[in-house]
Design a protein around this motif. Structure first.
Motif, PDB file in Angstrom:
ATOM      1  N   GLU A   4       0.882  -1.166   0.000  1.00  0.00           N
ATOM      2  CA  GLU A   4       0.000   0.000   0.000  1.00  0.00           C
ATOM      3  C   GLU A   4       0.918   1.212   0.000  1.00  0.00           C
ATOM      4  O   GLU A   4       2.107   1.087   0.315  1.00  0.00           O
ATOM      5  CB  GLU A   4      -0.844   0.001   1.272  1.00  0.00           C
ATOM      6  N   GLN A   5       0.364   2.381  -0.299  1.00  0.00           N
ATOM      7  CA  GLN A   5       1.253   3.546  -0.298  1.00  0.00           C
ATOM      8  C   GLN A   5       0.549   4.829   0.136  1.00  0.00           C
ATOM      9  O   GLN A   5      -0.647   4.998  -0.089  1.00  0.00           O
ATOM     10  CB  GLN A   5       1.911   3.675  -1.666  1.00  0.00           C
ATOM     11  N   ILE A   6       1.294   5.685   0.817  1.00  0.00           N
ATOM     12  CA  ILE A   6       0.802   7.021   1.168  1.00  0.00           C
ATOM     13  C   ILE A   6       1.880   8.026   0.764  1.00  0.00           C
ATOM     14  O   ILE A   6       3.035   7.892   1.191  1.00  0.00           O
ATOM     15  CB  ILE A   6       0.541   7.173   2.688  1.00  0.00           C
ATOM     16  N   ILE A   7       1.492   9.000  -0.050  1.00  0.00           N
ATOM     17  CA  ILE A   7       2.422  10.108  -0.327  1.00  0.00           C
ATOM     18  C   ILE A   7       1.859  11.285   0.470  1.00  0.00           C
ATOM     19  O   ILE A   7       0.837  11.871   0.099  1.00  0.00           O
ATOM     20  CB  ILE A   7       2.506  10.422  -1.826  1.00  0.00           C
ATOM     21  N   ILE A   8       2.491  11.597   1.586  1.00  0.00           N
ATOM     22  CA  ILE A   8       1.896  12.542   2.536  1.00  0.00           C
ATOM     23  C   ILE A   8       1.589  13.899   1.883  1.00  0.00           C
ATOM     24  O   ILE A   8       0.507  14.454   2.080  1.00  0.00           O
ATOM     25  CB  ILE A   8       2.786  12.700   3.784  1.00  0.00           C
ATOM     26  N   SER A   9       2.516  14.420   1.092  1.00  0.00           N
ATOM     27  CA  SER A   9       2.327  15.771   0.524  1.00  0.00           C
ATOM     28  C   SER A   9       1.104  15.865  -0.386  1.00  0.00           C
ATOM     29  O   SER A   9       0.461  16.912  -0.458  1.00  0.00           O
ATOM     30  CB  SER A   9       3.580  16.200  -0.229  1.00  0.00           C
ATOM     31  N   THR A  10       0.766  14.784  -1.084  1.00  0.00           N
ATOM     32  CA  THR A  10      -0.390  14.841  -2.001  1.00  0.00           C
ATOM     33  C   THR A  10      -1.623  14.164  -1.402  1.00  0.00           C
ATOM     34  O   THR A  10      -2.742  14.625  -1.615  1.00  0.00           O
ATOM     35  CB  THR A  10      -0.047  14.189  -3.362  1.00  0.00           C
ATOM     36  N   ASP A  11      -1.440  13.097  -0.650  1.00  0.00           N
ATOM     37  CA  ASP A  11      -2.595  12.366  -0.103  1.00  0.00           C
ATOM     38  C   ASP A  11      -3.141  13.008   1.177  1.00  0.00           C
ATOM     39  O   ASP A  11      -4.287  12.774   1.548  1.00  0.00           O
ATOM     40  CB  ASP A  11      -2.212  10.907   0.218  1.00  0.00           C
ATOM     41  N   PHE A  12      -2.305  13.793   1.871  1.00  0.00           N
ATOM     42  CA  PHE A  12      -2.757  14.375   3.146  1.00  0.00           C
ATOM     43  C   PHE A  12      -2.561  15.890   3.147  1.00  0.00           C
ATOM     44  O   PHE A  12      -3.491  16.646   3.008  1.00  0.00           O
ATOM     45  CB  PHE A  12      -2.013  13.700   4.303  1.00  0.00           C
ATOM     46  N   THR A  13      -1.350  16.341   3.275  1.00  0.00           N
ATOM     47  CA  THR A  13      -1.059  17.789   3.248  1.00  0.00           C
ATOM     48  C   THR A  13       0.442  18.025   3.092  1.00  0.00           C
ATOM     49  O   THR A  13       1.248  17.149   3.416  1.00  0.00           O
ATOM     50  CB  THR A  13      -1.517  18.473   4.554  1.00  0.00           C
ATOM     51  N   ASP A  14       0.794  19.226   2.618  1.00  0.00           N
ATOM     52  CA  ASP A  14       2.229  19.556   2.570  1.00  0.00           C
ATOM     53  C   ASP A  14       2.637  20.337   3.821  1.00  0.00           C
ATOM     54  O   ASP A  14       3.790  20.733   3.962  1.00  0.00           O
ATOM     55  CB  ASP A  14       2.575  20.351   1.306  1.00  0.00           C
ATOM     56  N   ALA A  15       1.664  20.549   4.730  1.00  0.00           N
ATOM     57  CA  ALA A  15       1.978  21.257   5.982  1.00  0.00           C
ATOM     58  C   ALA A  15       1.378  20.497   7.183  1.00  0.00           C
ATOM     59  O   ALA A  15       0.367  20.925   7.746  1.00  0.00           O
ATOM     60  CB  ALA A  15       1.439  22.679   5.927  1.00  0.00           C
ATOM     61  N   GLY A  17       0.412  19.201  10.759  1.00  0.00           N
ATOM     62  CA  GLY A  17       0.186  20.045  11.932  1.00  0.00           C
ATOM     63  C   GLY A  17       0.706  19.478  13.234  1.00  0.00           C
ATOM     64  O   GLY A  17       1.839  18.984  13.296  1.00  0.00           O
ATOM     65  N   ALA A  18      -0.156  19.548  14.269  1.00  0.00           N
ATOM     66  CA  ALA A  18       0.269  19.167  15.619  1.00  0.00           C
ATOM     67  C   ALA A  18      -0.135  17.724  15.956  1.00  0.00           C
ATOM     68  O   ALA A  18      -0.260  16.907  15.061  1.00  0.00           O
ATOM     69  CB  ALA A  18      -0.346  20.145  16.606  1.00  0.00           C
ATOM     70  N   ARG A  19      -0.359  17.468  17.257  1.00  0.00           N
ATOM     71  CA  ARG A  19      -0.605  16.096  17.694  1.00  0.00           C
ATOM     72  C   ARG A  19      -2.081  15.665  17.539  1.00  0.00           C
ATOM     73  O   ARG A  19      -2.380  14.726  16.820  1.00  0.00           O
ATOM     74  CB  ARG A  19      -0.179  15.958  19.158  1.00  0.00           C
ATOM     75  N   PHE A  20      -2.974  16.385  18.230  1.00  0.00           N
ATOM     76  CA  PHE A  20      -4.381  15.969  18.279  1.00  0.00           C
ATOM     77  C   PHE A  20      -5.252  16.799  17.342  1.00  0.00           C
ATOM     78  O   PHE A  20      -4.903  17.935  16.990  1.00  0.00           O
ATOM     79  CB  PHE A  20      -4.899  16.109  19.720  1.00  0.00           C
ATOM     80  N   ARG A  21      -6.439  16.259  17.018  1.00  0.00           N
ATOM     81  CA  ARG A  21      -7.403  16.982  16.174  1.00  0.00           C
ATOM     82  C   ARG A  21      -7.766  18.333  16.791  1.00  0.00           C
ATOM     83  O   ARG A  21      -7.902  19.318  16.079  1.00  0.00           O
ATOM     84  CB  ARG A  21      -8.667  16.140  15.994  1.00  0.00           C
ATOM     85  N   VAL A  22      -7.899  18.354  18.125  1.00  0.00           N
ATOM     86  CA  VAL A  22      -8.292  19.617  18.788  1.00  0.00           C
ATOM     87  C   VAL A  22      -7.205  20.690  18.673  1.00  0.00           C
ATOM     88  O   VAL A  22      -7.474  21.872  18.893  1.00  0.00           O
ATOM     89  CB  VAL A  22      -8.615  19.409  20.298  1.00  0.00           C
ATOM     90  N   ASP A  23      -5.982  20.272  18.327  1.00  0.00           N
ATOM     91  CA  ASP A  23      -4.878  21.244  18.210  1.00  0.00           C
ATOM     92  C   ASP A  23      -4.935  22.019  16.891  1.00  0.00           C
ATOM     93  O   ASP A  23      -4.216  23.005  16.727  1.00  0.00           O
ATOM     94  CB  ASP A  23      -3.522  20.534  18.290  1.00  0.00           C
ATOM     95  N   GLY A  24      -5.746  21.539  15.939  1.00  0.00           N
ATOM     96  CA  GLY A  24      -5.849  22.234  14.652  1.00  0.00           C
ATOM     97  C   GLY A  24      -5.904  21.265  13.485  1.00  0.00           C
ATOM     98  O   GLY A  24      -5.936  20.043  13.674  1.00  0.00           O
ATOM     99  N   ASP A  25      -5.890  21.846  12.278  1.00  0.00           N
ATOM    100  CA  ASP A  25      -6.011  21.027  11.059  1.00  0.00           C
ATOM    101  C   ASP A  25      -4.772  20.157  10.837  1.00  0.00           C
ATOM    102  O   ASP A  25      -3.679  20.510  11.248  1.00  0.00           O
ATOM    103  CB  ASP A  25      -6.164  21.951   9.830  1.00  0.00           C
ATOM    104  N   LYS A  26      -5.044  19.074  10.116  1.00  0.00           N
ATOM    105  CA  LYS A  26      -3.984  18.169   9.641  1.00  0.00           C
ATOM    106  C   LYS A  26      -3.068  17.690  10.765  1.00  0.00           C
ATOM    107  O   LYS A  26      -1.831  17.739  10.657  1.00  0.00           O
ATOM    108  CB  LYS A  26      -3.162  18.847   8.530  1.00  0.00           C
ATOM    109  N   SER A  27      -3.670  17.244  11.827  1.00  0.00           N
ATOM    110  CA  SER A  27      -2.900  16.760  12.978  1.00  0.00           C
ATOM    111  C   SER A  27      -2.429  15.317  12.750  1.00  0.00           C
ATOM    112  O   SER A  27      -2.897  14.635  11.828  1.00  0.00           O
ATOM    113  CB  SER A  27      -3.794  16.798  14.224  1.00  0.00           C
ATOM    114  N   GLY A  28      -1.567  14.879  13.646  1.00  0.00           N
ATOM    115  CA  GLY A  28      -1.087  13.504  13.606  1.00  0.00           C
ATOM    116  C   GLY A  28      -2.230  12.526  13.830  1.00  0.00           C
ATOM    117  O   GLY A  28      -2.294  11.476  13.181  1.00  0.00           O
TER     118      GLY A  28
END
Lengths: 112, 192
Positions: A4-15, A17-28
């Motif tokens: 399987e494959q994930i290209i983080i910059s295109t499949d998720f984001t190029d920026a 974010g932080a740890r939890f969802r409550v910390d903001g967008d695109k978290s771990g």
């Protein structure tokens, strides 16, 4: 070997974010729930690898890595995680070692 | 094959030496005073050897090592400059009491570049000082990882977080730790 494959910059984001969802967008945590865990389970099911391309982003905070890969390790075990994950990071060569360290010794926040 | 060639050359040199010795013995162009002792001859050969060995063999070796060391030290200076750049951004955010999304991205991308510099330094230490740099290479990675964890492992990337005094203080501690470690590496490289 099937993979399987994930290209983080295109499949998720190029920026990432932080740890939890409550910390903001695109978290771990968001990355873990939306992409990492489902694809990891698929790779595990077919006995293959999940290939993760880490390049072409603004960089990764330790909190993001801990909130995603640390969480994966805490929930599925370090051995399984290391067995089914394969990374590519030309932009930041030491990042792969840092992630493997996180998987082997997940942050306490992830295990609670 | 390589050893056979070496053996042949040594044998030929030995035979040539014996023949030349016999010739000199039979045609005594070079005569030796009977007062000249074995010690004097040994002394003469030693002076000759030192005069040839130091400039021809030892000097280039020492010069090359110095050049490599200076090059590695310059690389470390580059890492130190990068670190100072990160500190400046963090301090400015605190002074202006404003942390924009772009500032956080700048900090992360600079840390990524710093990571790249450390990775390159580790790679370059290997060919020239493989054995003496084993511990240094490992500690460079560990210090780099700790700095990354201390700086980006907390609230920095939280959407609403603004860099404050407390964050700056923690960053200063992490900064001083890796800064002094890199400076220590400069001293150690000079002693390789």
């Amino acid at each position: 070997m099937p993979r399987e494959q994930i290209i983080i910059s295109t499949d998720f984001t190029d920026a990432p974010g932080a740890r939890f969802r409550v910390d903001g967008d695109k978290s771990g945590e968001e990355f873990y729930e939306e992409l990492l865990e489902p694809k990891f389970l698929k790779a595990k099911e077919i006995g293959g690898k999940l290939f993760i391309d880490l390049d072409n982003t603004w960089g990764y905070a330790s909190s993001f890595i801990s909130g995603s890969f640390g969480l994966l390790s805490a929930r599925h075990g370090a051995e399984q995680a290391l067995k089914h994950l394969k990374f590519k990071s030309d932009d930041e060569p030491l990042l792969i070692k840092k992630i493997n360290d996180e998987i082997e010794h997940p942050n306490k926040i992830c295990t609670t | 094959m390589h050893n056979l060639i070496k053996f042949t050359i040594i044998s030929l040199l030995l035979i040539a030496g014996i023949i030349i010795g016999l010739f000199i013995d039979n045609i005594p162009y070079i005569t030796m005073e009977s007062e000249v002792g074995v010690g004097d001859i040994a002394n003469f050969i030693l002076v000759l050897l030192v005069a040839i060995l130091i400039p021809v063999l030892l000097n280039p070796l020492l010069d090359n090592q110095r050049y490599t060391k200076d090059f590695l030290i310059d690389e470390i200076r580059g890492c130190l400059d990068q670190l100072k750049g990160i500190k400046t951004i963090i301090d400015n955010c605190n002074i202006q009491n404003q942390t924009k999304k772009e500032d956080k991205r700048k900090i992360l991308s600079r840390i990524t570049y710093f990571d790249l510099q450390i990775a390159s330094l580790i790679k370059q230490l290997q060919p020239s000082f493989k054995k003496p740099s084993i511990n240094m290479r490992e500690s460079l990675y560990e210090e780099c990882r700790d700095y990354w964890k201390d700086t980006t492992g907390g609230e920095l990337m939280n959407a609403k977080f603004k860099i404050n005094n407390s964050f700056c203080k923690n960053h200063d501690t992490a900064f001083l730790k890796i800064d002094s470690h890199l400076k220590k590496c400069i001293h150690e490289i000079n002693h390789f």
